[in-house]
Design an enzyme around this catalytic site. Structure first.
Site, short mmCIF file in Angstrom:
data_model
loop_
_atom_site.label_atom_id
_atom_site.label_comp_id
_atom_site.label_asym_id
_atom_site.label_seq_id
_atom_site.Cartn_x
_atom_site.Cartn_y
_atom_site.Cartn_z
CB VAL A 64 -0.99 -0.01 1.19
CG1 VAL A 64 -1.81 1.28 1.22
CG2 VAL A 64 -1.92 -1.21 1.10
CB CYS A 65 3.96 2.17 1.85
SG CYS A 65 3.32 1.93 3.52
CG ASP A 66 5.39 0.16 -4.42
OD1 ASP A 66 6.57 -0.16 -4.57
OD2 ASP A 66 4.62 0.40 -5.38
CB THR A 69 5.16 6.48 -2.64
OG1 THR A 69 5.01 6.37 -1.21
CG2 THR A 69 6.28 7.45 -2.96
#
EC number: 1.11.1.24
Length: 172
Positions: A64-66, A69
C-alpha cells in the site's frame, strides 16, 4: 509530555496507540525535522511558500505504501511548480533512495523520520507499539496552515487520493 491517543486506529484490526495531537484543518502546521540523508536534515521552513502535500507511510517497502507513493508521483506533474509532495516514513534514507531509483519515482521527495521522530509526534502519527508513523495525508497551505487531514483508521487501507489531490488543487 506528548498526548497519547489509545485505540485511535488499528493495524490489521488490532488497536494501536498514537503519540501526539489529532490535527485538523485550520491548525497551524507544526514544525518538524526530517532526514533527507543520514546527515542532511530539513524542516517545514525549507518548503516555505509552497503548497505541501505530505503523504505519510509506515514503510516504503510494503504494497500500500508503494502504491500510495507511486500514485502521488503520477499526480505531481498536474499540480504545478508551487506544490511539493513529501512522502514521510521511518525508513532509513538509504532505503528510501534505493526504492525511488527502483520505482522510477522522481517527483516526490522522500524524507525519513527515523532519527528524531519529530514529525510523527508533532503530527500525531507516531505508533507507540510499532515505532512507525501511521498512514495519513496532510495538505498544508503556502502559509503553513493545514487545509486537509486524513488519518486512516486502519493502517492497511489506502487514503482517499482524490480528496487529497482536490484539496491541493483548491490551493493553487
Amino acid at each position: 509530555m506528548s498526548q497519547t491517543r489509545t485505540g485511535a486506529a488499528t493495524f490489521k484490526g488490532n488497536p494501536i496507540t498514537l503519540i501526539g495531537p489529532a490535527l485538523k484543518a485550520g491548525d497551524k502546521a507544526p514544525d518538524f525535522v526530517l532526514n533527507k540523508s543520514l546527515v542532511e536534515e530539513v524542516s517545514l521552513k525549507d518548503f516555505a511558500g509552497k503548497v505541501k502535500l505530505v503523504s505519510v507511510v509506515p514503510s516504503i517497502d510494503t504494497g500500500v505504501c508503494d502504491a500510495q507513493t507511486r500514485r502521488f508521483n503520477e499526480e505531481a506533474a498536474s499540480l504545478g511548480d508551487n506544490v511539493v509532495i513529501l512522502t514521510v516514513s521511518v525508513d532509513l534514507p538509504f532505503a528510501q533512495s534505493r526504492w525511488c531509483g527502483a520505482a522510477g519515482v522522481d517527483k516526490v521527495t522522500l524524507l525519513s523520520d527515523y532519527k528524531h521522530r519529530s514529525f510523527g509526534e508533532a503530527y500525531g502519527v507516531y505508533i507507540q507499539e510499532l515505532g512507525l508513523d501511521q498512514r495519513s495525508i496532510f495538505v498544508i497551505e503556502a502559509n503553513d496552515t493545514i487545509a486537509y487531514v486524513e488519518y486512516l483508521g486502519e493502517m492497511t487501507e489506502h487514503p482517499n487520493y482524490e480528496e487529497a489531490i482536490n484539496a491541493v488543487k483548491a490551493l493553487v
